[in-house]
Design an enzyme around this catalytic site. Structure first.
Site, PDB file in Angstrom:
ATOM      1  N   ASP A 304       4.059   1.189   0.671  1.00 47.12           N
ATOM      2  CA  ASP A 304       3.909   0.249  -0.418  1.00 47.12           C
ATOM      3  C   ASP A 304       3.137   0.955  -1.547  1.00 47.12           C
ATOM      4  O   ASP A 304       2.648   2.074  -1.389  1.00 47.12           O
ATOM      5  CB  ASP A 304       3.191  -1.026   0.062  1.00 47.12           C
ATOM      6  CG  ASP A 304       3.486  -2.215  -0.814  1.00 47.12           C
ATOM      7  OD1 ASP A 304       3.403  -3.355  -0.349  1.00 47.12           O
ATOM      8  OD2 ASP A 304       3.822  -2.001  -2.001  1.00 47.12           O
ATOM      9  N   GLU A 501       1.431 -12.089  -4.864  1.00 45.18           N
ATOM     10  CA  GLU A 501       0.563 -11.376  -3.927  1.00 45.18           C
ATOM     11  C   GLU A 501      -0.809 -12.032  -3.809  1.00 45.18           C
ATOM     12  O   GLU A 501      -0.904 -13.277  -3.801  1.00 45.18           O
ATOM     13  CB  GLU A 501       0.499  -9.901  -4.332  1.00 45.18           C
ATOM     14  CG  GLU A 501       1.876  -9.254  -4.371  1.00 45.18           C
ATOM     15  CD  GLU A 501       1.832  -7.742  -4.493  1.00 45.18           C
ATOM     16  OE1 GLU A 501       2.641  -7.181  -5.232  1.00 45.18           O
ATOM     17  OE2 GLU A 501       0.997  -7.105  -3.815  1.00 45.18           O
TER      18      GLU A 501
HETATM   19  C1  GLC Z   1       3.872  -4.391  -4.420  1.00 43.94           C
HETATM   20  C2  GLC Z   1       4.354  -5.189  -3.225  1.00 43.94           C
HETATM   21  C3  GLC Z   1       5.706  -4.758  -2.728  1.00 43.94           C
HETATM   22  C4  GLC Z   1       6.533  -4.171  -3.863  1.00 43.94           C
HETATM   23  C5  GLC Z   1       5.832  -2.926  -4.359  1.00 43.94           C
HETATM   24  C6  GLC Z   1       6.556  -2.304  -5.567  1.00 43.94           C
HETATM   25  O1  GLC Z   1       2.480  -4.233  -4.361  1.00 43.94           O
HETATM   26  O2  GLC Z   1       3.491  -5.286  -2.103  1.00 43.94           O
HETATM   27  O3  GLC Z   1       6.333  -5.913  -2.153  1.00 43.94           O
HETATM   28  O4  GLC Z   1       7.838  -3.836  -3.394  1.00 43.94           O
HETATM   29  O5  GLC Z   1       4.476  -3.160  -4.703  1.00 43.94           O
HETATM   30  O6  GLC Z   1       6.490  -3.151  -6.666  1.00 43.94           O
END
Ligand code: GLC
Length: 612
Positions: A304, A501
């Protein structure tokens, strides 16, 4: 020596008309095996890897934020394997054409590298191509969970992939297969529901996105995320601790990933969370042994965003974190800005023998296999025929159907619903009645989403107005001012404003906000029957208010096609939605899930109809 990259002038009239070089099958035998599309993919991968230096292999494992690329020449110089647009990383202007031009521009840089390895570009198209202004925005996953319709989910995957591919993008960081167990979690709406069967059955969206072949023009690489247990953290804290038995982790959170792997999902993104004290980003047992071993996952394991930085809880990454994560099975590193330092650290760790070259080779084989399967070596540029489909009427009609099927009728006292289209005076109120940004929620033209006219679509109020006959009056007041007994019914469209988030975590109360409470008070005081349409990413604490409402529909986060809500309000669609999560009677009950012995306000699976 730069090895010639064979880009035969595109034969597609359309492509040539817009002046974009689109490669077509080579008309003469390619110089090198990896450039020969007639060879088996693993032969091409092996041939290419045999020509790559260590640095070129390390570069392939980097996924940088597009804004983290200073000089575009660096893409070729460092052999960067992948780029992404984070949730708020849109080109200016934010149009499909500008996205496609941006993608093609970066791709040209990648093809100028010594071996001409195309890059793969990722975005979060988690409810349609939501980062693009004017794209079709579908209901968030929790609403799709209410539909219980795997075929609909697959069709949504097809359309989403078409719109994503229409901007050149080839990798979608979706679907989230998280199983939300505590509605306090800010990512509740990204979950299909509280039981694994919903995520598993609706993972048909993967099949829709990836199509029959990844090389089909409208196919994109899907991502099962976030592996594993992100929906089970203590108190629903985002990126928190999942402290449960391995048996429960397997039964609740692992199953949807097993299903997605069986469906051939091309990538898996690792969760920020921890399992019993071990960060998933450094969890060799769960990645190497369970995901890659037991489940047999052969695709790309991607971190991530700055996920490796968070292993030790301190800002930035250390050599120990880099080594721990890559040795745990991480193949592609989403390191948006500090990617050059990351390459240097990886090199040092490999040269010190702490990361085996065989691990680097395994990661490269996985990454290059997907690039060959996607057909990127033959068709690296945007297929502009798909660009025109973005936000098209047929796509919006599918989204409208998804909205209809996601609505859950929770109360209908005295059959106040469906509303009469003709002989009526309807008073509409609420902050979410005429706000496309609020009805779309987070991950909409920006990471956190926003209130207001953020993109193109139909608000719920516009849907109501488009549905009634000329003989019906529809009045609107955001805060309910002006309501009186002359109206037959008041429709209060209330709920949450956008978040994403951790910013959406609700560690304390989960009740209605002050603006909604004041609006409701005005409406309830008038004596006019009140129908509430709740636009939210999760159940809210409403038990004390429910007796004052004649009707209640949970609309979830419907996206751009608010007409679908009006279709249910006026009975043009007989509601079929069923709760994908248990609805608490009190916030003190969280976490509350089916079978836990608690008495909810509305049980998992509940949903009324107008007629059988
Ligand atoms: C974010 C999320 C993830 C996403 C990634 C790229 O923090 O946790 O779901 O795909 O970053 O944007």
């Amino acid at each position: 020596m730069r090895i010639k990259t064979r880009l035969v002038a595109g034969l597609l009239t359309g492509a040539l008309a817009v002046g974009h070089p689109v490669s077509a099958p080579a008309t003469t035998a390619p110089d090198l095996a990896y450039q020969d599309s007639r060879r088996p993919i693993q032969v091409r991968v092996s041939d290419l890897m045999s020509r790559m230096t260590l640095d070129e292999k390390l570069g392939q494992m980097i996924q940088a934020e597009r804004l983290g690329i200073g000089d575009p020449v660096d893409i070729a110089t460092y052999g960067v394997g992948s780029l992404l647009s984070g949730g708020s990383s849109q080109p200016t202007p934010n149009t499909p054409q500008a996205w496609a031009d941006m993608y093609d521009g970066f791709q040209r840089q990648a093809l100028a590298s010594r071996l001409g390895i195309p890059l793969i570009y990722g975005v979060d198209a988690v409810h349609g191509h939501n980062g693009v202004y004017g794209a079709t925005v579908f209901p968030h996953n929790i609403g799709l969970g209410a539909t219980r319709n795997p075929r609909l989910a697959e069709r949504i995957g097809v359309v989403t992939a078409k719109e994503v591919a229409g901007t050149g993008i080839d990798w979608n960081f979706a679907p989230c297969l998280c199983v939300v167990r505590n509605d306090r979690w800010g990512r509740t709406y990204e979950s299909f529901g509280e039981v694994p069967q919903l995520a598993s059955s609706l993972s048909t969206i993967v099949t829709g996105m990836q199509g029959r072949r990844l090389s089909d023009p409208a196919s994109v690489l899907a991502t099962a995320k976030h592996y594993v247990g992100d929906g089970g953290t203590l108190n629903g804290k985002d990126q928190g601790e999942t402290n449960i038995s391995e048996a429960e982790l397997r039964a609740i959170h692992l199953e949807p990933f097993r299903t997605a792997v069986r469906k051939g999902v091309g990538s898996v993104m690792i969760s920020y969370s921890s399992f019993n004290g071990v960060k998933l980003h450094a969890n060799s047992y769960l990645i190497n042994e369970v995901l890659k071993g037991e489940l047999g996952f052969k695709g790309i394991v991607v971190s991530d965003y700055n996920g490796i930085d968070k292993i030790d809880g301190q800002p930035g990454f250390t050599p120990a974190e880099v080594t721990a994560s890559i040795n745990a099975g991480m193949d592609m590193i989403m390191v948006p800005f500090a990617w050059k330092a990351f390459i240097d650290t990886m090199r040092t760790e490999v040269q010190a023998g702490l990361i085996a070259v065989s691990r680097i080779d395994d990661a490269n084989r996985r990454i290059l296999t997907k690039k060959f399967e996607l057909g990127l070596f033959e068709k690296p540029f945007t297929d502009r025929r798909l660009t025109a489909t973005i936000g098209s009427k047929p796509h919006r009609e599918l989204a409208r159907q998804a909205v209809r099927e996601s609505q859950v009728l929770l109360k209908n006292h005295g059959r106040v619903l469906p509303l009469d289209k003709s002989r009526n005076r309807i008073f509409v109120a609420g902050k979410n009645a005429d706000d496309i940004g609020n009805q779309a929620g987070g991950w909409t033209v920006g990471w956190q989403g926003a209130s207001g006219p953020t993109t193109i679509g139909t608000t719920i109020l516009q849907g109501i107005r488009q549905t009634v006959r000329a003989s019906t009056t529809v009045a609107y007041s955001k805060d309910g001012t002006g309501i009186d007994k002359s109206y037959d019914v008041a429709v209060a469209v209330i709920g949450e404003t956008p978040y994403a988030e951790g910013k959406g975590d609700r560690p304390l109360g989960m009740g209605l906000d002050q603006a909604d409470l004041e609006t409701l008070a005005r409406l309830e005081a008038s004596g006019v029957p009140v129908v509430v349409v709740l636009v939210s990413g999760r159940p809210l604490e409403i038990a004390e208010h429910l007796p004052k409402w004649a009707g209640l529909i949970e609309a979830w986060l419907p996206g751009t096609e608010g007409q679908g809500v009006a279709d249910v309000l006026f009975g043009d669609y007989n509601p079929t939605g069923k709760l994908p999560v248990t609805w608490m009677r009190s916030v003190a009950q969280q976490p509350i899930n089916v079978g836990d012995g608690q008495t909810p306000l509305f049980p998992f699976g509940f949903g009324l109809r107008y007629r059988p």
